[in-house]
Structure formats: structure tokens, C-alpha cells
Enzyme design. Structure first.
Site, mmCIF file in Angstrom:
data_model
loop_
_atom_site.group_PDB
_atom_site.id
_atom_site.type_symbol
_atom_site.label_atom_id
_atom_site.label_comp_id
_atom_site.label_asym_id
_atom_site.label_seq_id
_atom_site.Cartn_x
_atom_site.Cartn_y
_atom_site.Cartn_z
ATOM 1 N N SER A 90 0.847 -1.187 0.000
ATOM 2 C CA SER A 90 0.000 0.000 0.000
ATOM 3 C C SER A 90 0.882 1.236 0.000
ATOM 4 O O SER A 90 1.968 1.233 0.580
ATOM 5 C CB SER A 90 -0.926 0.010 1.219
ATOM 6 O OG SER A 90 -0.175 0.061 2.414
ATOM 7 N N HIS A 104 -3.249 7.431 -3.624
ATOM 8 C CA HIS A 104 -3.334 6.229 -2.783
ATOM 9 C C HIS A 104 -3.473 5.009 -3.689
ATOM 10 O O HIS A 104 -4.141 5.055 -4.726
ATOM 11 C CB HIS A 104 -4.553 6.309 -1.860
ATOM 12 C CG HIS A 104 -5.033 4.953 -1.393
ATOM 13 N ND1 HIS A 104 -6.077 4.289 -2.007
ATOM 14 C CD2 HIS A 104 -4.588 4.144 -0.406
ATOM 15 C CE1 HIS A 104 -6.260 3.124 -1.404
ATOM 16 N NE2 HIS A 104 -5.375 3.008 -0.434
ATOM 17 N N ARG A 108 -3.354 -6.467 -3.020
ATOM 18 C CA ARG A 108 -3.311 -7.477 -1.963
ATOM 19 C C ARG A 108 -3.725 -8.852 -2.499
ATOM 20 O O ARG A 108 -4.424 -8.965 -3.501
ATOM 21 C CB ARG A 108 -4.226 -7.066 -0.801
ATOM 22 C CG ARG A 108 -5.653 -6.793 -1.214
ATOM 23 C CD ARG A 108 -6.486 -6.179 -0.074
ATOM 24 N NE ARG A 108 -7.844 -5.898 -0.496
ATOM 25 C CZ ARG A 108 -8.222 -4.771 -1.064
ATOM 26 N NH1 ARG A 108 -7.356 -3.800 -1.269
ATOM 27 N NH2 ARG A 108 -9.477 -4.592 -1.433
ATOM 28 N N GLY A 260 -4.191 -4.527 15.161
ATOM 29 C CA GLY A 260 -3.097 -4.568 14.201
ATOM 30 C C GLY A 260 -2.004 -3.572 14.555
ATOM 31 O O GLY A 260 -2.098 -2.822 15.536
ATOM 32 N N ILE A 262 -0.368 -0.411 14.725
ATOM 33 C CA ILE A 262 -0.989 0.895 14.593
ATOM 34 C C ILE A 262 -0.221 1.820 13.661
ATOM 35 O O ILE A 262 -0.812 2.603 12.903
ATOM 36 C CB ILE A 262 -1.196 1.539 15.992
ATOM 37 C CG1 ILE A 262 -2.207 2.688 15.900
ATOM 38 C CG2 ILE A 262 0.120 2.001 16.575
ATOM 39 C CD1 ILE A 262 -3.601 2.269 15.611
ATOM 40 N N SER A 264 1.477 1.073 11.013
ATOM 41 C CA SER A 264 1.192 0.697 9.630
ATOM 42 C C SER A 264 -0.243 1.055 9.246
ATOM 43 O O SER A 264 -0.509 1.492 8.125
ATOM 44 C CB SER A 264 1.422 -0.800 9.431
ATOM 45 O OG SER A 264 2.781 -1.134 9.629
#
Length: 301
Positions: A90, A104, A108, A260, A262, A264
């Protein structure tokens, strides 16, 4: 080579190429590397550039994680006692100049196992453009670049994935789009339409086109004159970007709800943003022009 290994090698290479090219374009700041590990399996490499001449913040993140499927994801996919493997890349690029748009993108790949047997696998991803001031030729160039890749595989892909992008990147609480769209796709599985190797080729061609679709725009806008008023508007619109990511973005919400990593998860956040009470642009202004376009998705090609 297994597809998960093939895609893993590809995103490592793509990250290296993108960060190298962006460093050359910026000319001042360098990417900092941050290798990290996930306690429950896997890890990744986050690369971050800040306070550059061209980019106020640029993040390019690769992650490769595996393990037991979180309960929330198991319910969504309607499976039990499952394991998963997921990897992706990403990037979010926040330019310094308000005349240049934010970019952006992510790609994936996901594999789902039950009792150590591969049960399902798919690709997903997309890319989109978020300008603060409208230069229609830039937006047309961006969408033509997206369409060129799509058309080489299926002439229906562009219109289908553009529509999905317009629907996804929608700030429903503001009744406006986050930006001017691009492509969004998910659950791209092997089918009569495309086998998994074809999907890999499509995904990799799209990844290879990222900088071709964006860098020409940056080169045209990075040195344009701007003033404090333009900066303020950029920061107000960045506030809308933050609102979308925290309220509506599925990846951000999933990461936050599953504890997860944070740094990232929030790498997409702009370095400076503003919230101004009841902010309304003046009639006929360039700021109003942007808002009018964001109220209804537009055909750009």
C-alpha cells in the site's frame, strides 16, 4: 512457484522500485526503513519519507501476515477453524504543494485454509486520486492510465471498477466523494473470466503503472505558486481524507478492531489537517469547483 510466493516477490520488487523513484523525484528526503514482526505470525517492511521538497509525507508499506483467522473475519467469510495468509503493498503520497493531488494505491492477495487445505484465494486492490484544486487534464490522464491497463484484459473492467471506486470512496456523512476516483476491486478469484495467473498479470501490470499514472501530474504541479489560503484549503480537505479513513475505510477499521500494528494502519494519515466550523467556499471559486465535482461522480474518459 506458489502464487503467494510469486506475489510476495513481486511486491518486494515494486516497493523497491517505487521508493527509489520517489526519492529521486523528491531530491531531498530519503525513505526510512522499518522492519516489523507480527506476534501472531508474519511481519512487513514500512518505508516512510517525511518533510521532503516534493512530498510532505510518503508511505510505502509491504505486509505479509498469517495465522488463525480473527473471529470477525471468520464470521464475514462464514468459515470455522480457519487459517489465512495475506500479503500486500500500500502507498499513500501526500505532496507538499496544494496544487498537486494526494495519491493512494494498494494491491493485496489472500489465501484461506481449512484444516490446512487451501479453500479459497483472491486478489484485491485499487488506486485513486484526491486533488485539492482541479486540473481536469491531470484527472483525465490518470483515468486514461487506469483504463489502458483494464482494457488490455477486459474492456468492461474500467467502467466496472471505476464505479466500485466511486461507490467505495464516498464520505456518506458529508455526501461527497473523497476524491476523483480511480479503480477499486476485490475478491478477484479464478473463474471462467480469468484464471489466477491472469489475475496476477493484471495486478502486476496495474502496480507497474502506478507511477506512470501519477508522476507526470506531480512533475507539472510541484513547483506551482501557492499561498497560505491554498495551504489552509489543502489542510481542510485533508481533514475529509482523515474522516473517510477512520469512519469508512474497511482496511483501517479491520486493523483497528483486530489490534493490528498501529503505525502501519495509520500510515495513510496526512501530517497536517484542519477542521473549520461550517467552512463554505465563496461562489465561483476554485474551491467551490472542487466541491461541485465531488458531489457527483464524473465520467473522465
Amino acid at each position: 512457484m506458489k502464487m503467494k510466493n510469486k506475489f510476495s516477490v513481486y511486491i518486494d520488487s515494486l516497493q523497491e522500485r517505487i521508493t527509489s523513484d520517489l526519492e529521486k523525484l523528491d531530491g531531498k528526503s530519503k525513505f526510512i526503513k522499518d522492519n516489523w514482526e507480527r506476534e501472531k505470525g508474519g511481519g512487513g517492511l514500512t518505508m516512510i519519507l517525511e518533510n521532503g521538497d516534493v512530498f510532505e509525507k510518503a508511505g510505502v508499506n509491504v505486509s505479509k501476515v498469517y495465522g488463525n483467522l480473527p473471529e470477525s473475519m471468520s464470521k464475514l467469510l462464514k468459515v470455522n477453524q480457519s487459517h489465512f495468509f495475506a500479503c500486500g503493498i500500500s502507498l499513500v503520497l501526500h505532496p507538499k504543494n496544494p496544487m498537486a493531488p494526494t495519491f493512494h494505491a494498494n494491491l493485496r492477495y489472500f489465501e484461506l485454509y481449512e484444516h490446512n487445505v487451501l479453500k479459497d484465494r483472491w486478489f484485491g486492490g485499487g488506486l485513486d486520486l484526491t486533488p485539492y484544486y482541479i486540473f481536469e487534464e491531470d484527472i483525465v490522464h490518470f483515468h486514461k492510465s487506469c483504463k489502458k491497463v483494464c482494457d488490455s484484459y477486459n474492456e468492461g473492467f474500467y467502467s466496472k471498477y471505476k464505479r466500485k471506486c466511486d461507490e467505495y470512496f464516498w464520505n456518506s456523512h458529508r455526501n461527497e466523494a473523497r476524491g476523483v476516483g480511480g479503480l477499486f476491486f476485490d475478491y478477484c478469484r479464478e473463474s471462467n473470466e480469468m484464471n489466477i495467473d491472469n489475475w496476477f498479470s493484471f495486478i502486476s501490470d496495474l502496480g507497474n503503472s502506478f507511477l506512470k499514472s501519477y508522476v507526470p501530474i506531480i512533475k507539472k504541479r510541484k513547483d506551482l505558486d501557492y499561498n497560505n489560503s491554498h495551504e489552509k484549503w489543502q489542510q481542510i480537505r485533508r481533514g475529509r481524507y482523515v474522516e473517510f479513513n477512520l469512519l469508512h475505510d474497511k482496511g483501517t477499521l479491520f486493523g483497528l478492531k483486530t489490534n493490528g500494528r498501529i503505525e502501519s494502519i495509520l500510515i495513510s494519515m496526512p501530517p497536517k489537517a484542519q477542521w473549520v466550523y461550517d467552512q463554505t467556499p465563496s461562489k465561483g471559486s476554485e474551491e467551490e469547483k472542487l466541491l461541485n465535482i465531488l458531489k457527483s461522480p464524473k465520467k473522465w474518459t
